[in-house]
Scaffold this motif. Sequence first.
Motif, PDB file in Angstrom:
ATOM      1  N   GLN A  50       0.801  -1.228   0.000  1.00 20.35           N
ATOM      2  CA  GLN A  50       0.000   0.000   0.000  1.00 20.35           C
ATOM      3  C   GLN A  50       0.833   1.277   0.000  1.00 20.35           C
ATOM      4  O   GLN A  50       0.299   2.360  -0.238  1.00 20.35           O
ATOM      5  N   GLY A  51       2.131   1.150   0.318  1.00 18.89           N
ATOM      6  CA  GLY A  51       3.009   2.324   0.250  1.00 18.89           C
ATOM      7  C   GLY A  51       3.001   3.229   1.469  1.00 18.89           C
ATOM      8  O   GLY A  51       3.513   4.342   1.413  1.00 18.89           O
ATOM      9  N   HIS A  52       2.432   2.749   2.589  1.00 17.84           N
ATOM     10  CA  HIS A  52       2.491   3.545   3.822  1.00 17.84           C
ATOM     11  C   HIS A  52       3.894   3.444   4.428  1.00 17.84           C
ATOM     12  O   HIS A  52       4.657   2.532   4.090  1.00 17.84           O
ATOM     13  N   ASP A  53       4.202   4.342   5.375  1.00 19.47           N
ATOM     14  CA  ASP A  53       5.529   4.245   5.996  1.00 19.47           C
ATOM     15  C   ASP A  53       5.496   3.470   7.315  1.00 19.47           C
ATOM     16  O   ASP A  53       6.481   3.403   8.034  1.00 19.47           O
ATOM     17  N   SER A  54       4.332   2.902   7.641  1.00 16.59           N
ATOM     18  CA  SER A  54       4.235   2.003   8.801  1.00 16.59           C
ATOM     19  C   SER A  54       3.074   1.047   8.547  1.00 16.59           C
ATOM     20  O   SER A  54       2.352   1.184   7.548  1.00 16.59           O
ATOM     21  N   THR A  55       2.875   0.122   9.491  1.00 17.12           N
ATOM     22  CA  THR A  55       1.763  -0.831   9.340  1.00 17.12           C
ATOM     23  C   THR A  55       0.478  -0.301   9.985  1.00 17.12           C
ATOM     24  O   THR A  55      -0.572  -0.936   9.896  1.00 17.12           O
ATOM     25  N   LEU A  56       0.576   0.856  10.625  1.00 19.02           N
ATOM     26  CA  LEU A  56      -0.553   1.348  11.441  1.00 19.02           C
ATOM     27  C   LEU A  56      -1.860   1.568  10.682  1.00 19.02           C
ATOM     28  O   LEU A  56      -2.937   1.300  11.217  1.00 19.02           O
ATOM     29  N   PRO A  57      -1.831   2.051   9.423  1.00 20.49           N
ATOM     30  CA  PRO A  57      -3.115   2.322   8.753  1.00 20.49           C
ATOM     31  C   PRO A  57      -3.879   1.083   8.291  1.00 20.49           C
ATOM     32  O   PRO A  57      -5.039   1.204   7.882  1.00 20.49           O
ATOM     33  N   VAL A  58      -3.271  -0.094   8.330  1.00 20.04           N
ATOM     34  CA  VAL A  58      -3.918  -1.289   7.761  1.00 20.04           C
ATOM     35  C   VAL A  58      -5.204  -1.623   8.524  1.00 20.04           C
ATOM     36  O   VAL A  58      -5.227  -1.623   9.757  1.00 20.04           O
ATOM     37  N   THR A  59      -6.262  -1.906   7.773  1.00 19.89           N
ATOM     38  CA  THR A  59      -7.568  -2.161   8.402  1.00 19.89           C
ATOM     39  C   THR A  59      -7.875  -3.666   8.422  1.00 19.89           C
ATOM     40  O   THR A  59      -7.253  -4.454   7.703  1.00 19.89           O
ATOM     41  N   MET A  60      -8.885  -4.004   9.206  1.00 21.18           N
ATOM     42  CA  MET A  60      -9.341  -5.397   9.258  1.00 21.18           C
ATOM     43  C   MET A  60      -9.854  -5.841   7.886  1.00 21.18           C
ATOM     44  O   MET A  60      -9.574  -6.954   7.442  1.00 21.18           O
ATOM     45  N   ASP A  61     -10.616  -4.977   7.224  1.00 16.28           N
ATOM     46  CA  ASP A  61     -11.152  -5.344   5.903  1.00 16.28           C
ATOM     47  C   ASP A  61     -10.016  -5.659   4.934  1.00 16.28           C
ATOM     48  O   ASP A  61     -10.108  -6.591   4.134  1.00 16.28           O
ATOM     49  N   GLU A  62      -8.949  -4.875   5.012  1.00 16.70           N
ATOM     50  CA  GLU A  62      -7.809  -5.117   4.111  1.00 16.70           C
ATOM     51  C   GLU A  62      -7.127  -6.444   4.443  1.00 16.70           C
ATOM     52  O   GLU A  62      -6.732  -7.204   3.555  1.00 16.70           O
ATOM     53  N   MET A  63      -7.003  -6.739   5.730  1.00 19.26           N
ATOM     54  CA  MET A  63      -6.375  -8.014   6.121  1.00 19.26           C
ATOM     55  C   MET A  63      -7.236  -9.188   5.666  1.00 19.26           C
ATOM     56  O   MET A  63      -6.720 -10.204   5.195  1.00 19.26           O
ATOM     57  N   VAL A  64      -8.546  -9.052   5.805  1.00 21.58           N
ATOM     58  CA  VAL A  64      -9.447 -10.125   5.355  1.00 21.58           C
ATOM     59  C   VAL A  64      -9.297 -10.306   3.847  1.00 21.58           C
ATOM     60  O   VAL A  64      -9.169 -11.434   3.353  1.00 21.58           O
ATOM     61  N   TYR A  65      -9.267  -9.199   3.112  1.00 19.11           N
ATOM     62  CA  TYR A  65      -9.166  -9.255   1.647  1.00 19.11           C
ATOM     63  C   TYR A  65      -7.874  -9.969   1.210  1.00 19.11           C
ATOM     64  O   TYR A  65      -7.914 -10.900   0.399  1.00 19.11           O
TER      65      TYR A  65
END
Length: 268
Positions: free
Chosen positions: A54-69
Amino acid sequence: MRTWTPQKIRALKGARRFATVTCYDATSAAIVEALGPEAIPLVLVGDSVGMVVQGHDSTLPVTMDEMVYHTRCVGRVLRTAFLLSDLPFGAYQADEAEGLRNAFRLVKEGGADGVKIEGGERVVPLVRRLVEAGVPVCGHLGLTPQSCLAMGGFKVQGREPQAAERLLRDARALEAAGCFALVAEGIPAELGARLAAELAIPVIGIGAGSGTDGQILVWQDLLGLTQGRVPRFVRRFGALGDAAKAALTDYAAAVAAGAFPAEGEAYA
Ligand code: KIV
């Protein structure tokens, strides 16, 4: 059910060292699958997806929906390796019930075989509840990227004797709570070896030296796809980034020269 179970992964301890890897999509999962069942016993859909995909500079923005996907993308193809999926930042810290519900989502909607949770004694009650509920749990200690704000960045942990003792205490507590494995990230090699020696469950290291039971690397790092700087502990086992650049250059030149597509690459 996939071939590799928590019991089989636990049984690797002391029998052989094993390699594990992150995956975020069906193409990479198919490549792992093509290696046969013995090469990679465990695949992690890591929340590192936030940085490398996703190009973020940390893992903090990742959501549950994204992990499920992403877990679902990998899970559709993976048949043999154990499919471990990360509970992302904010999915389990507020309260235990939310942590349970989100872990169930990774299993039910994502097709994960188990979940990984960052943290030590703080997450032990949740680990216990998940294990009781039938969800295999892998712990994650040391440089836990979800704590990058509190740690002041991505810094090696457990250097001071007190911090090392704390980490060992956390590891024992996670093992006692029922974790089937533990990821140890960004710690001195000596501490990695000590963890592996003291625990009965496999310790999977990343930046934790050669004394752990297994290793894990991020897909893009180990294949040489990552552009720019990689952490000291990464070894690039391939140069796929260079291969991709060469292929794209050839493609652009062939199009410019009118050499692609050729007759055999077009419909009559
Ligand atoms: O998210 C991730 O990829 C991880 C590994 C680096 C262990 O947690």
